[in-house]
Design a protein around this motif. Structure first.
Motif, PDB file in Angstrom:
ATOM      1  N   VAL A  81       0.831  -1.198   0.000  1.00 31.70           N
ATOM      2  CA  VAL A  81       0.000   0.000   0.000  1.00 31.70           C
ATOM      3  C   VAL A  81       0.871   1.255   0.000  1.00 31.70           C
ATOM      4  CG1 VAL A  81      -1.775   1.290   1.242  1.00 31.70           C
ATOM      5  CG2 VAL A  81      -1.875  -1.215   1.189  1.00 31.70           C
ATOM      6  N   LEU A  82       1.893   1.277   0.845  1.00 36.30           N
ATOM      7  CA  LEU A  82       2.788   2.432   0.915  1.00 36.30           C
ATOM      8  C   LEU A  82       3.560   2.616  -0.390  1.00 36.30           C
ATOM      9  CD1 LEU A  82       4.163   2.024   4.547  1.00 36.30           C
ATOM     10  CD2 LEU A  82       2.663   3.837   3.711  1.00 36.30           C
ATOM     11  N   SER A  83       3.956   1.520  -1.009  1.00 31.48           N
ATOM     12  CA  SER A  83       4.668   1.612  -2.288  1.00 31.48           C
ATOM     13  C   SER A  83       3.770   2.219  -3.362  1.00 31.48           C
ATOM     14  CB  SER A  83       5.150   0.227  -2.725  1.00 31.48           C
ATOM     15  OG  SER A  83       6.074  -0.318  -1.797  1.00 31.48           O
ATOM     16  N   ALA A  84       2.476   1.876  -3.316  1.00 34.04           N
ATOM     17  CA  ALA A  84       1.535   2.438  -4.280  1.00 34.04           C
ATOM     18  C   ALA A  84       1.398   3.944  -4.088  1.00 34.04           C
ATOM     19  CB  ALA A  84       0.176   1.754  -4.135  1.00 34.04           C
ATOM     20  N   PHE A  85       1.208   4.379  -2.860  1.00 34.87           N
ATOM     21  CA  PHE A  85       1.098   5.813  -2.606  1.00 34.87           C
ATOM     22  C   PHE A  85       2.399   6.532  -2.953  1.00 34.87           C
ATOM     23  CE2 PHE A  85      -2.625   5.078   0.300  1.00 34.87           C
ATOM     24  CZ  PHE A  85      -3.487   5.942  -0.364  1.00 34.87           C
ATOM     25  N   ASN A  86       3.516   5.841  -2.826  1.00 29.94           N
ATOM     26  CA  ASN A  86       4.794   6.473  -3.118  1.00 29.94           C
ATOM     27  C   ASN A  86       4.892   6.903  -4.590  1.00 29.94           C
ATOM     28  OD1 ASN A  86       7.613   7.024  -1.970  1.00 29.94           O
ATOM     29  ND2 ASN A  86       8.089   5.861  -3.819  1.00 29.94           N
ATOM     30  N   ILE A  87       4.225   6.149  -5.491  1.00 24.45           N
ATOM     31  CA  ILE A  87       4.295   6.519  -6.910  1.00 24.45           C
ATOM     32  C   ILE A  87       3.173   7.470  -7.308  1.00 24.45           C
ATOM     33  CG2 ILE A  87       5.493   4.386  -7.542  1.00 24.45           C
ATOM     34  CD1 ILE A  87       2.792   3.488  -8.829  1.00 24.45           C
TER      35      ILE A  87
END
Length: 207
Positions: A86-92
């Motif tokens: 989830v955090l990786s998705a928001f990071n992009i």
């Protein structure tokens, strides 16, 4: 005081969580073929009909195994489980909401996802289903609003990594599933056998 207007929903991306190591199952759950194709691609296809951009969340070592016609998103937060995805998705894309779906729910269908989207409450930090087994939020079929990102980072920095605990601590919208079986997780060979029997029955009954 109730606001005169509700927040305008931001664009919605889709994320398939496929980076688990499937220790209890014994084989990778994301590549099990339940409905004619590997589960990670089936979920991605369901999301593609409902979302703007769709990614398959994976471990870095999985990236080369993913069909290049699908967008792979390697974890930037390793060893953190689903929350890392989830955090990786928001990071992009921090300005998008994310409909996050685990790959281990073979009975999940477009109808359940569509209902979640139509019931989305952008005034909450997340819209999710109630898990039929324990009544708690089901973080692995959840729309995460952009406002949740900074709160998730604070949560992780406090040493926590359970997305369910995060949802239980914040303002969310929670729905009861119309068909509870659609949220069934398959984590063991025994559960897989149970689902195969359920699918066989559906096919026999013409459902």
């Amino acid at each position: 005081m109730i606001p005169d207007t509700l927040p305008v929903p931001t664009a919605l991306n889709g994320l398939v969580l496929a980076g688990g190591k499937s220790r209890r199952m014994g084989i990778p759950k994301d590549i099990i073929n339940w409905h004619g194709k590997e589960q990670r691609y089936r979920i991605a296809d369901l999301l593609s009909a409902l979302c703007h951009d769709v990614y398959i969340s994976c471990r870095p070592d999985q990236r080369e195994d993913i069909d290049p016609s699908y967008a792979a998103l390697p974890d930037l937060f390793p060893d953190m489980g689903p929350l890392g995805g989830v955090l990786s998705a928001f990071n992009i894309q921090k300005d998008r909401a994310w409909l996050v779906v685990a790959c281990d729910m073979p009975l999940l269908d477009e109808k359940a996802l569509d209902f979640l989207i139509r019931s989305r409450n952008p005034a909450s930090i997340a819209t999710t289903y109630e898990n039929p087994l324990d009544g708690l939020p089901e973080p692995l079929v959840t729309i995460w609003e952009p406002e949740s990102y900074s709160l998730l980072l604070d949560f992780v920095h406090s040493g926590q990594s359970s997305p369910r605990k995060f949802l239980m601590q914040h303002r969310i919208s929670i729905l009861k599933p119309e068909h509870p079986d659609t949220l069934m997780n398959v984590n063991t060979p025994e559960e897989a056998d149970q689902v195969r029997e359920m699918l066989k029955k559906e096919n026999r009954d013409g459902i």
